[in-house]
Design a protein around this motif. Structure first.
Motif, PDB file in Angstrom:
ATOM      1  N   ASP A  11       1.067  -1.237  -0.225  1.00  0.00           N
ATOM      2  CA  ASP A  11      -0.035  -0.072  -0.069  1.00  0.00           C
ATOM      3  C   ASP A  11       1.015   1.255  -0.063  1.00  0.00           C
ATOM      4  O   ASP A  11       0.680   2.317   0.843  1.00  0.00           O
ATOM      5  N   PHE A  12       1.927   1.292  -0.838  1.00  0.00           N
ATOM      6  CA  PHE A  12       2.864   2.012  -1.025  1.00  0.00           C
ATOM      7  C   PHE A  12       2.345   3.450  -1.571  1.00  0.00           C
ATOM      8  O   PHE A  12       2.521   3.611  -3.012  1.00  0.00           O
ATOM      9  N   LYS A  13       1.966   4.189  -0.866  1.00  0.00           N
ATOM     10  CA  LYS A  13       1.312   5.676  -1.561  1.00  0.00           C
ATOM     11  C   LYS A  13       1.884   6.687  -0.781  1.00  0.00           C
ATOM     12  O   LYS A  13       2.442   6.497   0.412  1.00  0.00           O
ATOM     13  N   THR A  14       1.822   8.105  -1.012  1.00  0.00           N
ATOM     14  CA  THR A  14       2.344   9.029  -0.250  1.00  0.00           C
ATOM     15  C   THR A  14       1.675   9.362   0.950  1.00  0.00           C
ATOM     16  O   THR A  14       2.471   9.658   2.191  1.00  0.00           O
ATOM     17  N   ALA A  15       0.456   8.831   1.359  1.00  0.00           N
ATOM     18  CA  ALA A  15       0.146   8.899   2.466  1.00  0.00           C
ATOM     19  C   ALA A  15       0.619   8.210   3.783  1.00  0.00           C
ATOM     20  O   ALA A  15       0.425   8.092   5.190  1.00  0.00           O
ATOM     21  N   LEU A  52       2.713   3.638  -6.159  1.00  0.00           N
ATOM     22  CA  LEU A  52       3.258   4.955  -5.863  1.00  0.00           C
ATOM     23  C   LEU A  52       2.929   5.906  -6.748  1.00  0.00           C
ATOM     24  O   LEU A  52       2.437   7.001  -6.675  1.00  0.00           O
ATOM     25  N   LEU A  53       3.309   5.705  -8.037  1.00  0.00           N
ATOM     26  CA  LEU A  53       3.399   6.806  -9.031  1.00  0.00           C
ATOM     27  C   LEU A  53       1.961   6.941  -9.283  1.00  0.00           C
ATOM     28  O   LEU A  53       1.331   8.079  -9.599  1.00  0.00           O
ATOM     29  N   VAL A  54       1.021   6.035  -9.505  1.00  0.00           N
ATOM     30  CA  VAL A  54      -0.200   6.020 -10.101  1.00  0.00           C
ATOM     31  C   VAL A  54      -1.147   6.878  -8.885  1.00  0.00           C
ATOM     32  O   VAL A  54      -2.073   7.551  -9.421  1.00  0.00           O
ATOM     33  N   SER A  55      -0.793   6.568  -7.650  1.00  0.00           N
ATOM     34  CA  SER A  55      -1.798   7.393  -6.639  1.00  0.00           C
ATOM     35  C   SER A  55      -1.268   8.684  -6.173  1.00  0.00           C
ATOM     36  O   SER A  55      -1.955   9.586  -5.375  1.00  0.00           O
TER      37      SER A  55
END
Length: 112
Positions: A5-9, A43-46
């Protein structure tokens, strides 16, 4: 091993010594075995603006940057991963992401 769940948040950033940026990922509830391209793609898409994502040259630049940092972090032991191979894995990860999103859209709906 991937975050899942690797996203900026789920990433904390802080100013480190000598101008470096310290990075601390959090929220490991989806951690598991998988290809790193799944985390890169998510990460990139989100987090990236749609105009950037629609430009193939931008994807190449971002993935080349990732490979450069990976090579430095692994002291060159990641040399076997080429841009062509990484792009293929990220494309497959994109299909997996689309399948997952599509599945969530069907959740609770009668199909057929």
């Amino acid at each position: 091993v991937i975050h899942g769940d690797f996203k900026t948040a789920n990433v904390f950033l802080a100013a480190g010594a000598g101008g470096a940026i310290d990075v601390a990922p959090i929220d490991f509830q989806w951690v598991g075995v998988g290809r790193p391209a799944l985390d890169i793609q998510y990460l990139l898409v989100s987090s990236a603006h749609l105009n950037l994502l629609l430009d193939p040259a931008t994807w190449d630049e971002l993935l080349q940057g990732y490979l450069a940092v990976l090579s430095t972090a692994t002291h060159g032991r990641s040399a076997g991963c080429t841009l062509v191979e990484l792009k293929r894995h990220v494309s497959l990860a994109m299909l997996e992401y689309a399948r997952t999103v599509f599945g969530y859209q069907l959740q609770g709906k009668k199909v057929g």
